[in-house]
Design an enzyme around this catalytic site. Structure first.
Site, short mmCIF file in Angstrom:
data_model
loop_
_atom_site.label_atom_id
_atom_site.label_comp_id
_atom_site.label_asym_id
_atom_site.label_seq_id
_atom_site.Cartn_x
_atom_site.Cartn_y
_atom_site.Cartn_z
N HIS A 11 0.83 -1.20 0.00
CA HIS A 11 0.00 0.00 0.00
C HIS A 11 0.87 1.25 0.00
O HIS A 11 2.05 1.22 0.32
CB HIS A 11 -0.93 0.02 1.22
CG HIS A 11 -0.22 0.13 2.53
ND1 HIS A 11 0.52 -0.90 3.08
CD2 HIS A 11 -0.10 1.17 3.40
CE1 HIS A 11 1.04 -0.51 4.23
NE2 HIS A 11 0.69 0.75 4.44
N ASP B 126 0.51 5.02 1.90
CA ASP B 126 -0.22 5.47 3.09
C ASP B 126 -1.37 6.41 2.76
O ASP B 126 -1.20 7.40 2.04
CB ASP B 126 0.73 6.17 4.07
CG ASP B 126 1.64 5.19 4.80
OD1 ASP B 126 1.27 4.02 4.94
OD2 ASP B 126 2.73 5.63 5.25
N HIS C 141 4.75 0.16 0.13
CA HIS C 141 5.53 -0.60 1.09
C HIS C 141 4.70 -1.73 1.69
O HIS C 141 3.47 -1.76 1.58
CB HIS C 141 6.11 0.30 2.20
CG HIS C 141 5.09 1.06 2.98
ND1 HIS C 141 4.49 2.21 2.51
CD2 HIS C 141 4.55 0.84 4.21
CE1 HIS C 141 3.63 2.67 3.40
NE2 HIS C 141 3.64 1.86 4.45
N ARG D 212 5.03 6.39 13.76
CA ARG D 212 5.07 7.03 12.44
C ARG D 212 4.54 8.45 12.51
O ARG D 212 3.53 8.73 13.18
CB ARG D 212 4.21 6.22 11.45
CG ARG D 212 4.36 6.67 10.00
CD ARG D 212 3.45 5.87 9.08
NE ARG D 212 2.09 6.38 9.09
CZ ARG D 212 1.04 5.72 8.60
NH1 ARG D 212 1.20 4.50 8.11
NH2 ARG D 212 -0.16 6.24 8.64
#
Length: 305
Positions: free
Chosen positions: A96, A98, A252, A267
């Site tokens: 995907h 983000d 990723h 994150r």
């Protein structure tokens, strides 16, 4: 601060950056070097960093405007830090980019390793520009004119087969507390490099104007070009590592191969711009509505508690 040096990790994507400790007061030349490395390598890695949550947020402000996740609450005491905890549904083991279910999805992500398994738990990134340039010409021409519908309402169970039903339901209610649906071009133009990139990943639900049958086959064909090993780099995490990636230029995948071991990552994402297609059209929001069913269930659970 010693001299900043770049050390490519794979042939088409990824470099380790040495000679810098990330913080909110990095000198301008160091910030410029990091931004240039991101444009060139798409994802960069830094070992042995000493950031805490506040430092991670402060560093993020040097790359742009940090932004909170649209549905998942930030870590307590922070404005923008998202915790990805393997014990609480934080295993994103599917390809995907983000937050593409919103129109102006993040331009960059900064991921910091808090706790990592002794083995396993690597993350893999893919270069969506070389994936595009590798497409056969007829397939490239088709992709150039496709639009995709992205949504946070997707089949979570298909990607989290070893998660309990209760944990999956809990995570899903939070993640879909607001339902988003956005129309993006399958090929967009990077606003800084001018490169063309495939914009796909697991938030894609369908292609505009195509049947589900045709979508499934065409999506698989295009996505397979993104995830070819030649387009990827794999990073073996150590506690204190930081990875920074251009979210407009990559996909990723966090590999879920570590069983019951504990993995915790923090994150911070940086606000992005609305993507532009090859003919200059902008992505558009189709839906942004509260998920009344999920919110009602959550309220009922709180009353019961």
């Amino acid at each position: 601060m010693s001299e900043i040096t770049l050390h490519p990790v794979a042939g088409r994507i990824g470099a380790e950056v040495r000679g810098v400790q990330l913080s909110g007061d990095l000198p301008a030349h160091a910030v410029d070097a990091i931004k240039a490395a991101l444009r060139q390598y798409k994802v960069i890695f830094l070992r042995g960093q000493t950031l805490d949550d506040a430092g991670q947020q402060a560093f993020g402000q040097l790359l742009g405007d940090p932004v909170a996740h649209p549905t998942v609450p930030s870590v307590s005491g922070t404005d923008y830090v998202l915790e990805l905890d393997s014990a609480h549904g934080g295993r994103a083991n599917s390809w995907h980019t983000d937050v593409t279910f919103v129109d102006a999805y993040p331009k960059a992500s900064i991921l910091r390793a808090i706790k990592v398994p002794e083995s396993g738990g690597d993350t893999v990134w893919a270069n969506t520009h070389t994936a595009y340039t590798d497409l056969p010409e007829p397939l490239r021409q088709l992709a150039d004119n496709l639009w995709a519908i992205h949504s946070n309402e997707y089949d979570y169970a298909a990607y989290r087969t070893d998660t309990s039903a209760e944990a999956l339901a809990r995570y899903r209610k939070v993640f879909t507390s607001t339902l988003y649906e956005t129309e993006h071009p399958v090929v967009h133009v990077h606003p800084e490099t001018g490169e063309r990139h495939l914009l796909l990943g697991h938030f894609v639900q369908k292609f505009k104007g195509l049947t589900t049958h045709d979508f499934n086959h065409l999506f698989a064909a295009l996505q397979s070009h993104v995830t070819r090993l030649e387009n990827t780099v794999r990073w073996r995490w150590q506690a204190g590592d930081v990875a920074i990636w251009d979210n407009r230029a990559t996909q990723h995948y966090a590999i879920n191969d570590y069983g019951d071991a504990h993995r915790v990552m923090h994150r911070v994402t940086i606000a992005g711009n609305v993507p532009t297609s090859l003919n200059g059209e902008k992505s558009r929001t189709l839906q942004k509505t509260p998920n009344t069913a999920a919110n009602a269930d959550e309220a009922q659970n709180e009353r019961a508690a």
